[in-house]
Design a protein around this motif. Structure first.
Motif, mmCIF file in Angstrom:
data_model
loop_
_atom_site.group_PDB
_atom_site.id
_atom_site.type_symbol
_atom_site.label_atom_id
_atom_site.label_comp_id
_atom_site.label_asym_id
_atom_site.label_seq_id
_atom_site.Cartn_x
_atom_site.Cartn_y
_atom_site.Cartn_z
ATOM 1 N N ILE A 53 -4.371 5.492 1.475
ATOM 2 C CA ILE A 53 -4.735 5.694 2.877
ATOM 3 C C ILE A 53 -3.466 5.970 3.677
ATOM 4 O O ILE A 53 -2.583 5.115 3.769
ATOM 5 C CB ILE A 53 -5.457 4.457 3.445
ATOM 6 C CG1 ILE A 53 -6.673 4.094 2.595
ATOM 7 C CG2 ILE A 53 -5.849 4.693 4.896
ATOM 8 C CD1 ILE A 53 -7.733 5.179 2.515
ATOM 9 N N ARG A 55 -0.781 6.480 6.698
ATOM 10 C CA ARG A 55 -0.494 5.680 7.896
ATOM 11 C C ARG A 55 -1.207 6.227 9.133
ATOM 12 O O ARG A 55 -1.687 5.461 9.972
ATOM 13 C CB ARG A 55 1.024 5.672 8.135
ATOM 14 C CG ARG A 55 1.494 4.836 9.324
ATOM 15 C CD ARG A 55 1.612 3.395 8.958
ATOM 16 N NE ARG A 55 2.235 2.593 9.997
ATOM 17 C CZ ARG A 55 2.558 1.310 9.839
ATOM 18 N NH1 ARG A 55 2.317 0.708 8.703
ATOM 19 N NH2 ARG A 55 3.102 0.634 10.813
ATOM 20 N N CYS A 58 -4.568 4.772 9.895
ATOM 21 C CA CYS A 58 -4.628 3.331 10.187
ATOM 22 C C CYS A 58 -4.455 3.120 11.694
ATOM 23 O O CYS A 58 -3.734 3.871 12.351
ATOM 24 C CB CYS A 58 -3.521 2.584 9.444
ATOM 25 S SG CYS A 58 -3.574 2.759 7.644
ATOM 26 N N THR A 60 -2.716 1.078 14.388
ATOM 27 C CA THR A 60 -1.517 0.246 14.429
ATOM 28 C C THR A 60 -1.123 -0.078 15.869
ATOM 29 O O THR A 60 -1.631 0.516 16.816
ATOM 30 C CB THR A 60 -0.342 0.976 13.752
ATOM 31 O OG1 THR A 60 0.017 2.105 14.553
ATOM 32 C CG2 THR A 60 -0.725 1.455 12.349
ATOM 33 N N ASP A 230 1.495 -6.129 5.666
ATOM 34 C CA ASP A 230 2.107 -5.777 4.392
ATOM 35 C C ASP A 230 3.463 -6.432 4.184
ATOM 36 O O ASP A 230 4.197 -6.063 3.281
ATOM 37 C CB ASP A 230 2.251 -4.251 4.276
ATOM 38 C CG ASP A 230 0.949 -3.599 3.850
ATOM 39 O OD1 ASP A 230 0.372 -4.068 2.857
ATOM 40 O OD2 ASP A 230 0.514 -2.657 4.505
ATOM 41 N N LYS A 237 -2.360 -4.156 11.017
ATOM 42 C CA LYS A 237 -2.997 -2.854 11.197
ATOM 43 C C LYS A 237 -4.358 -2.874 10.532
ATOM 44 O O LYS A 237 -4.645 -3.713 9.677
ATOM 45 C CB LYS A 237 -2.136 -1.740 10.629
ATOM 46 C CG LYS A 237 -1.814 -1.858 9.145
ATOM 47 C CD LYS A 237 -0.909 -0.709 8.726
ATOM 48 C CE LYS A 237 -0.450 -0.843 7.290
ATOM 49 N NZ LYS A 237 0.450 -1.999 7.100
ATOM 50 N N VAL A 239 -6.814 -0.810 8.131
ATOM 51 C CA VAL A 239 -6.686 0.194 7.077
ATOM 52 C C VAL A 239 -8.077 0.630 6.632
ATOM 53 O O VAL A 239 -8.788 -0.128 5.973
ATOM 54 C CB VAL A 239 -5.906 -0.361 5.864
ATOM 55 C CG1 VAL A 239 -5.715 0.735 4.814
ATOM 56 C CG2 VAL A 239 -4.565 -0.934 6.300
ATOM 57 N N HIS A 255 -3.145 -4.106 -3.364
ATOM 58 C CA HIS A 255 -2.758 -3.079 -2.394
ATOM 59 C C HIS A 255 -1.347 -3.341 -1.900
ATOM 60 O O HIS A 255 -0.888 -4.485 -1.835
ATOM 61 C CB HIS A 255 -3.734 -3.043 -1.217
ATOM 62 C CG HIS A 255 -3.844 -4.336 -0.457
ATOM 63 N ND1 HIS A 255 -2.993 -4.677 0.567
ATOM 64 C CD2 HIS A 255 -4.711 -5.368 -0.586
ATOM 65 C CE1 HIS A 255 -3.340 -5.856 1.049
ATOM 66 N NE2 HIS A 255 -4.368 -6.309 0.367
ATOM 67 N N MET A 257 1.917 -1.409 0.753
ATOM 68 C CA MET A 257 2.349 -0.318 1.614
ATOM 69 C C MET A 257 3.484 0.444 0.948
ATOM 70 O O MET A 257 4.429 -0.160 0.426
ATOM 71 C CB MET A 257 2.820 -0.856 2.968
ATOM 72 C CG MET A 257 3.178 0.234 3.959
ATOM 73 S SD MET A 257 3.799 -0.433 5.519
ATOM 74 C CE MET A 257 5.425 -1.011 5.005
ATOM 75 N N VAL A 264 -0.886 3.199 2.440
ATOM 76 C CA VAL A 264 -1.326 2.022 1.679
ATOM 77 C C VAL A 264 -1.972 2.485 0.384
ATOM 78 O O VAL A 264 -2.928 3.273 0.392
ATOM 79 C CB VAL A 264 -2.321 1.178 2.498
ATOM 80 C CG1 VAL A 264 -2.817 -0.012 1.670
ATOM 81 C CG2 VAL A 264 -1.659 0.680 3.782
#
Length: 327
Positions: A53, A55, A58, A60, A230, A237, A239, A255, A257, A264
């Motif tokens: 996924i 960034r 996501c 954030t 992470d 964040k 995800v 998982h 980062m 991720v």
């Protein structure tokens, strides 16, 4: 739009934004209670990359404070409230984007959808959606009826008070923006400082625009139940897709980062067979700071329990009520 259509749109949106999702992944109703989960259509080996996924998909803290309309207000809030303001700021950003997305779907609307629209549509914005039973969605009467006297009661009240304060604070930051894209607020152009101050005071008196309180409450539920960290000081964040995986104290995925670009990566923790549901661990069930009653207050469920939560409260279950020692 049906649930199946929402999750199909999520996959399409993710792939159009450079997400790498294995063709072995299928999204369908979870085998663990409610909502959707991710399943394998083919075997996978330990360490195999299942999906990545990026960034940019996501949600954030950076998305919030860099927002053109409300970023400066969000920054000021964090400076005042400190790190504790991060969750409030992200909730404000998400709430505004959720309302924007809903406005864009109205017949004849000229409002642009949120760039996160297909993802936001899959989140639990109200009680029962994805089988979500978070205490923030309960009404005051049910809180008193079921939770009073339980180990959840104080935490639930504190959390609800925190959200009530957040709604009032966030209205001063995002309220104007929401009214603008709804066409309820017209910028009069140049204003003297005293005119801006008077207008800001008038905005506060109007109270939250329609739907803001509910959207902020929903955003808090999403943050409490779905946000990830992470490590290495990385902010919380949301995800997409990773956050829809159901909980297990024996997860079958891992998982992490990717340091190069913040994406991720989700991998098989062990050899997996076709038909298995992918499971993540929200928090360890053996963690002393996360007993089952706090699992419920934080995540809206108790691991391994499929029964209606209200039944357990009515029965004064030892999960929620301290038991008197026998003499």
């Amino acid at each position: 739009m049906t649930a199946a259509a929402r999750y199909a749109a999520l996959l399409q949106w993710l792939r159009s934004n450079d997400a790498d999702i294995s063709p072995k992944i299928d999204l369908q109703p979870s085998s663990r209670g409610g909502g959707y989960g991710a399943f394998l259509t083919e075997d996978a080996v330990e360490g195999e990359l299942l999906f990545t996924i990026p960034r940019k998909t996501c949600i954030t803290l950076a998305d919030s404070i860099e927002d053109d309309a409300c970023g400066e207000g969000f920054k000021a809030l964090i400076e005042t409230a400190g790190p504790g303001g991060n969750t409030v700021v992200m909730a404000g950003f998400m709430a505004r984007e959720r309302i924007r997305s809903l406005e864009s779907q109205k017949p004849g609307s000229i409002v642009d959808d949120s760039s996160f629209g297909p993802y936001l549509a899959t989140l639990p914005w109200e009680r029962g959606m994805n089988n979500q039973e978070h205490v923030l969605y309960w009404d005051n009467k049910d809180i008193e009826k079921y939770l009073k006297g339980s180990m959840c009661y104080g935490e639930a009240l504190d959390l609800r008070k925190e959200v009530d304060v957040a709604i009032r604070v966030l209205n001063t930051i995002v309220g104007k923006s929401i009214r603008e894209f709804r066409g309820d607020y017209l910028d009069s152009g140049f204003q003297w400082p005293w005119e801006k101050a008077a207008q800001a005071s008038e905005e506060k008196l109007k109270g939250p625009p329609e739907g803001l309180a509910e959207a902020v409450k929903g955003a808090f539920v999403c943050m409490l139940t779905r946000a990830f960290e992470d490590g290495d000081g990385d902010e919380e964040k949301l995800v997409p897709m990773l956050d829809m995986l159901q909980h297990s104290d024996e997860p079958n995925i891992s998982h992490a980062m990717r340091k190069s670009d913040g994406a991720v990566e989700v991998r098989a923790r062990q050899d997996l067979t076709a038909g298995q549901e992918l499971l993540n661990q929200y928090r360890s069930e053996l963690e002393e700071t996360m007993p089952y009653h706090r699992f419920f207050t934080r995540f809206g469920f108790v691991p391994g329990i499929q029964e209606e939560m209200t039944n357990l409260f009515e029965d004064k279950s030892s999960i929620f009520f301290a038991q008197k020692a026998e003499i």
